[in-house]
Motif scaffolding. Structure first.
Motif, PDB file in Angstrom:
ATOM      1  N   GLU A 249      13.675  20.259  -8.767  1.00 19.09           N
ATOM      2  CA  GLU A 249      14.400  19.171  -8.108  1.00 19.09           C
ATOM      3  C   GLU A 249      13.538  17.904  -8.078  1.00 19.09           C
ATOM      4  OE1 GLU A 249      15.821  20.107  -4.129  1.00 19.09           O
ATOM      5  OE2 GLU A 249      16.005  17.949  -3.741  1.00 19.09           O
ATOM      6  N   VAL A 253      14.633  14.325  -9.648  1.00 17.52           N
ATOM      7  CA  VAL A 253      14.729  13.086  -8.862  1.00 17.52           C
ATOM      8  C   VAL A 253      13.855  11.998  -9.487  1.00 17.52           C
ATOM      9  CG1 VAL A 253      14.099  12.059  -6.638  1.00 17.52           C
ATOM     10  CG2 VAL A 253      15.369  14.199  -6.704  1.00 17.52           C
ATOM     11  N   ASN A 256      15.615  10.738 -12.544  1.00 20.22           N
ATOM     12  CA  ASN A 256      16.770   9.883 -12.231  1.00 20.22           C
ATOM     13  C   ASN A 256      16.324   8.490 -11.798  1.00 20.22           C
ATOM     14  OD1 ASN A 256      18.463  11.937 -12.868  1.00 20.22           O
ATOM     15  ND2 ASN A 256      18.804  12.598 -10.751  1.00 20.22           N
ATOM     16  N   ASP A 261      15.935   8.098  -3.261  1.00 22.40           N
ATOM     17  CA  ASP A 261      15.934   9.563  -3.372  1.00 22.40           C
ATOM     18  C   ASP A 261      14.507  10.101  -3.372  1.00 22.40           C
ATOM     19  OD1 ASP A 261      18.598   9.388  -3.498  1.00 22.40           O
ATOM     20  OD2 ASP A 261      18.813   9.954  -5.620  1.00 22.40           O
ATOM     21  N   LEU A 265      12.842  12.571  -0.615  1.00 21.35           N
ATOM     22  CA  LEU A 265      12.255  13.843  -1.033  1.00 21.35           C
ATOM     23  C   LEU A 265      10.842  14.002  -0.476  1.00 21.35           C
ATOM     24  CD1 LEU A 265      12.959  16.263  -2.926  1.00 21.35           C
ATOM     25  CD2 LEU A 265      11.611  15.118  -4.657  1.00 21.35           C
TER      26      LEU A 265
END
Ligand SMILES: [Zn+2]
Length: 559
Positions: A249, A253, A256, A261, A265
């Motif tokens: 993940e 992130v 992206n 985000d 995180l």
């Protein structure tokens, strides 16, 4: 329940995990009976040193004879497997490290073996012995009775005195690879009938850091913790590390690239240890890198690795962990925005090519470029071309690149080559090269073409050869041209006569007063017939100069 490390302790060399080289050299020593009297096994804890020592001792004592495959059924083998053979004496030097312990041991070497052919002493953690104990052992190691064998095991051979090292055959046990450990765990779990996820075994193997015993101890713990259903999430939980899904993940992130985000995180990861997160990211990326379908390009992997290694250094030097995590993840995000340097060069080159092509029709219309035969008339009008690089600028750059690549070649160009112009993708030069200079230009023809491509976006040349015996001074050149015109009104003779002896001629202020008359000469139209003759001559001279480069047909109707 018996501990797995004990239950699955290897009984012979074939069962030894991840130490194939050592297993085969010990086997060969046994089968050929070329035996030393003292061995040193060194390596990481849990890498198979003590197990190997026991297998080796059993093989030496088997009643069916010394062999790498002891029978396992004779009384000697059975007793050895049960750890109660009277002729195998184990000493843990971590707890028995004094000189008295070693004196007791050397005392026993005086007596012949009870039942076997050898009396074997296995000294574990040998580096823990005191210096006096080492010295006491040394005497026996030097001249042991023929029935005595010593096997010393240690995790730290450098702590042993050189005198002991030089009296033993040294076998270095390497850390067992993750792959081998996972394979062994699978074997054990399928025998035990316990369900597992392969990712979970990978995490356990990594946590064991190459020690099989440590990994098996963790596996014991994991079997109880997960109620005999070993999943990656539970193992990550048990070891206090991030779930592999969480690591994926993080990478997603970062890829992206949404700042909010990433920040969210990092807040979420606040409770986890930053060092552990960085380590998990590294091992996750390593796993992705060696997988058949890597998720990122080599360039991204390399950048990630640099950033994460840097992060480890920062954390080791006590930097603020959360801040390091912020910097690291945001730098990783930026990795995707930095273009590949090769692409940058390609783009720059193609945009240069485009510019050159766009410039061509315009420059062809300017009267200064109407003819490319007279270097003195080819100065581009600086005011008109101030925005774009003129052909003279391009040649300047070209010459600079040649100097950079090879100073001698640069000097050679400066001395004997004169730039006449650049039109329709053809670089026109005049050359006064002597044989030696021509040879040099031929030798570096490949380089010259390459650099021309970089500066002009073209590597097509047209070279006019000028005889070496032309008058040298600028005034002489002009006089020569003028007299040539007077002597023969046929303009087709002019191009063969005009020349500039060196590139600096254009800058000579003395030449300016004659400029007007030379201009008059140049605007005299050249007949098509004369041009094609010239063309032919140029091709021949080009061959003499540079070998046989490719020629592009010049437009004949240009004025
Ligand atoms: Zn046996």
């Amino acid at each position: 329940m018996q501990a797995l490390a004990l239950k699955y302790r290897p009984k012979n060399f074939a069962e030894l995990i991840g130490q194939d080289v050592i297993a085969s050299s010990l086997s060969r020593a046994l089968d050929s009976e070329r035996l030393g009297h003292a061995y040193l096994f060194s390596g990481l804890r849990g890498s198979g040193k003590t197990s190997s020592a026991r297998i080796f001792a059993k093989a030496l004592l088997c009643q069916k004879g010394v062999s790498s495959h002891p029978c396992e059924v004779c009384q000697s083998c059975v007793m050895a497997n049960e750890g109660r053979h009277l002729d195998i004496i184990e000493l843990d030097a971590a707890s028995h490290r004094s000189i008295d312990d070693i004196r007791d041991l050397t005392e026993q070497t005086r007596y012949a073996p009870m039942s076997g052919r050898f009396k074997i002493f296995i000294i574990d953690e040998a580096h823990m012995l005191t210096q006096q104990a080492c010295n006491a052992l040394l005497k026996t190691l030097e001249e042991p009775p023929s029935y005595i064998k010593f096997i010393l095991a240690t995790t730290d051979p450098l702590k042993l005195p050189a005198t002991i090292l030089s009296r033993t055959q040294h076998f270095r046990f390497k850390p067992i690879s993750i792959q081998n450990i996972v394979h062994h765990l699978e074997f054990i779990l399928s025998k035990e009938g316990i369900k597992y996820e392969i990712d979970a075994l990978n995490i356990l193997a990594r946590a064991g850091e190459g020690s099989l015993r440590d990994t098996l101890t963790l596996l014991d713990q994991a079997i109880i913790f997960t109620h005999e259903n070993i999943s990656a999430t539970q193992i990550a939980d048990m070891l206090g590390i991030l779930d592999p899904a969480k690591i994926d993940e993080i990478l997603k992130v970062v890829q992206n690239g949404v700042d909010a985000d990433i920040s969210a995180l990092i807040k979420e990861l606040n409770e986890s240890d930053a060092v552990m997160i960085i380590n998990e990211l590294i091992s996750n990326l390593k796993f992705k890198f060696i997988s058949p379908n890597p998720s990122f390009s080599l360039l991204i992997f390399e950048r990630f690795f640099r950033i994460l290694s840097q992060a480890k250094n920062m954390l080791n030097s006590g930097s603020d962990a959360e801040f390091v995590l912020y910097i690291t993840l945001f730098m990783m995000k930026e990795c995707f925005n930095i273009p590949n340097i090769d692409n940058v060069i390609l783009n720059a080159q193609s945009s240069l090519d485009n510019k050159t092509n766009q410039n061509l029709p315009k420059s062809a219309q300017t009267p200064t470029n109407a003819t490319n035969f007279n270097p003195q008339l080819n100065q581009p009008a600086p005011t008109k071309q101030a925005q774009k690089p003129s052909s003279a600028d391009m040649y300047e750059r070209f010459l600079g690149l040649i100097y950079d690549r090879n100073y001698e070649l640069g000097e050679c160009f400066k001395e004997c080559i004169c730039f006449d112009g650049f039109e329709n993708g053809i670089i026109s030069l005049s050359s006064r090269a002597n044989n030696e200079q021509s040879a040099m230009q031929r030798k570096y023809w490949g380089v010259i073409k390459e650099l021309a491509l970089a500066s002009f976006g073209s590597d097509k040349f047209k070279v006019q050869k000028i005889p070496n015996d032309l008058p040298k001074s600028d005034d002489d050149v002009l006089n020569n041209i003028l007299s040539a015109q007077n002597a023969s009104p046929n303009p087709s003779n002019i191009p063969s006569q005009n020349a500039s002896p060196n590139p600096s001629a254009n800058n000579n202020p003395n030449a300016s007063d004659k400029q007007v008359s030379t201009n008059e000469i140049s605007i005299t139209p050249l007949s098509e017939q004369a041009l094609s003759k010239d063309e032919l001559r140029n091709i021949n001279e080009l061959n003499i100069l540079f070998g046989e480069p490719e020629i592009i047909e010049d437009k004949k109707d240009d004025k």
